[in-house]
Design an enzyme around this catalytic site. Structure first.
Site, PDB file in Angstrom:
ATOM      1  CD  GLU A 167      18.514  17.193  11.229  1.00 44.92           C
ATOM      2  OE1 GLU A 167      17.536  16.449  11.446  1.00 44.92           O
ATOM      3  OE2 GLU A 167      19.430  16.867  10.460  1.00 44.92           O
ATOM      4  CD  GLU A 352      22.779  14.669  12.294  1.00 47.57           C
ATOM      5  OE1 GLU A 352      22.063  14.142  11.411  1.00 47.57           O
ATOM      6  OE2 GLU A 352      22.351  15.013  13.398  1.00 47.57           O
TER       7      GLU A 352
END
Ligand code: PNW
Length: 460
Positions: A167, A352
């Site tokens: 991320e 995720e």
């Protein structure tokens, strides 16, 4: 359920964690400080004064945690390596004890039939590198590539799925633009530079992998699909800016070789002119894309909101999690199908996906009822099946998270685990959502065709 739910036979079902959020003992056995040990030691940065000094004590309980995954029938486990355990100063001397910890973990996973998926950088930059400018110093691409080489050399004989960065958007937005995450800067001039160096470091690590690696490497981005609050032109334009900033800022340079034009509009004079050769480095071919999905965002124009001029619109009918995120499984299908449409067909992993809810304290009786998390899980897995049906080459799904853990600056109060952790005793208790997930995994998703899980919630 109208259509049968089908997943590929070798689909990788698993859970995800990250080093600083679960390991504890961050300075053990010769490890160096990271920006997170520092951030946590700075009063007011993490809620309730929480720190990762102990967290889930996974650094000492890793064997039990692998046993727990096996008990739940998990096929894969995504975790991250703490750079400062391997290179306490970020560059230079290698710490053998740090390498040995992940050797043990990887071997134990493999011995239990669980596929390790390893992230090189999940936000815990060595503090010594932050002292040299961290992600603002262009040399960091070389520092990261050197670290990656050490790790690939050591584990690539056993690890078949590698992730460079987790991320980059969150690293930059939280760490350099809004200051809510380490290193806690708030500077519109720094943010584009940090993003760019993250992408250069990613590319440099992929280049090293092509030289010495034998398996698969990819990048993990968090994607939050953006929907306009109305069809008014200013809301549509706001939605485009939000999508460019959060989603396309990373995927476009990696897959299309240039930044979205909206970024110049957003950052104005803070947006640099980048050297063209950087995009050759950034756009290395990847073996897969990893996508983290949590929620969607409905956008309207708001001139007062720095620097994007976008405000989120709350949905009155929706359920919101404890982190304020709307439950919206359709957004996961839209994200996966949207990725394929814009960037083409390639192997995809959802790396995720999960939800924080308040879990009533029933762990003492050996059960934790978490019906809202169960609903999310069912909805999200049905959303995956819909994406597969629409042609997405989905290879795996990792629930965030195996364990309740340190939710960064929100501390331990926000619980994402499918396994409850009593932080006073370190006792682990699988929540009802873990029992549901175990059944989903055991049936390769097919059990979702039935009215699955009601018996789990009732047989307290
Ligand atoms: C991810 N957003 O963070 C991280 O990879 C995990 O370490 C973290 O625990 C998990 O999601 C839950 O928060 C995100 O604002 C943080 O869009 C913020 C956002 C997305 C992901």
């Amino acid at each position: 359920m109208t259509r049968p739910i089908r997943f590929p036979s070798n689909f990788l079902w698993g859970t995800a964690t990250s080093a600083y959020q679960i390991e504890g003992s961050p300075l053990a056995d010769g490890a160096g400080h990271s920006i997170w040990t520092r951030f946590a030691a700075t009063p007011g940065r993490i809620a309730n004064g929480d720190t990762g000094d102990v967290a889930c004590d996974h650094y000492r309980r890793w064997r039990d945690d692998v046993a727990l995954m096996r008990q739940l029938g998990m096929k894969a486990y995504r975790f991250s390596i703490a750079w400062s355990r391997i290179l306490p100063q970020g560059t230079g001397a290698v710490n053998e004890a740090g390498l040995a910890f992940y050797d043990r973990l990887i071997d134990e996973l493999l011995a239990n039939g669980i596929e390790p998926m390893v992230t090189l950088y999940h936000w815990d930059l060595p503090a010594a590198l932050d002292d040299r400018g961290g992600w603002l110093n262009p040399d960091i691409a070389d520092w990261f590539a050197a670290y990656a080489r050490i790790v690939f050399d050591r584990y690539d004989d056993r690890v078949r799925h590698w992730v460079t960065l987790n991320e980059p958007w969150v690293v930059t937005d939280g760490g350099y633009l809004h200051g809510t995450l380490a290193p806690g800067h708030r500077n519109a001039y720094e943010a584009p530079i940090a993003s760019h160096n993250l992408l250069r470091a990613h590319g440099a690590a992929v280049q090293v992998y092509r030289e010495i690696g034998r398996h698969q490497i990819g990048l993990v981005v968090n994607i939050e699909p953006k929907y306009p609050a109305s069809d008014a032109p200013e809301d549509v334009a706001a939605t485009r800016r939000a999508d460019a900033y959060m989603n396309r800022q990373y995927l476009d340079p990696v897959f299309l070789g240039s930044y979205p034009a909206e970024l110049k509009e957003i950052f104005g004079p803070a947006w640099p002119d980048w050297p063209a050769r950087d995009f050759d480095l950034i756009s290395q071919k990847l073996d897969f894309i990893g996508i983290n999905y949590y929620t969607r965002n409905v956008c309207r124009h708001d001139g007062a909101n720095w620097p994007l001029q976008v405000a989120p619109v709350r949905q009155p009918q929706a359920t919101y999690t404890e982190t304020g995120w709307e439950v919206f499984p359709q957004g996961l299908t839209d994200t996966l199908v949207g990725f394929k449409r814009r960037y083409g067909d390639m192997p995809v992993y959802v790396m995720e996906n999960g939800s924080a809810f308040y879990d009533p304290p029933q762990a003492a009786h050996g059960r934790v009822h978490d019906p809202l998390r169960m609903d999310c899980l069912r909805g999200n897995i049905a959303a995956l099946a819909a994406a597969i049906e629409q042609g997405v080459d989905l290879r795996g799904y990792m629930v965030w998270s195996l364990l309740d853990n340190l939710e960064w600056s929100l501390g331990f109060a926000k619980r994402f685990g499918i396994v409850h952790v009593d932080f006073a005793t370190q006792r682990r208790t699988p929540k009802d959502s873990a029992l549901l997930y175990a059944r989903i995994v055991a049936s390769n998703g097919a059990c979702l065709d039935e009215d699955i899980g009601n018996d789990i919630a009732n047989d307290s």
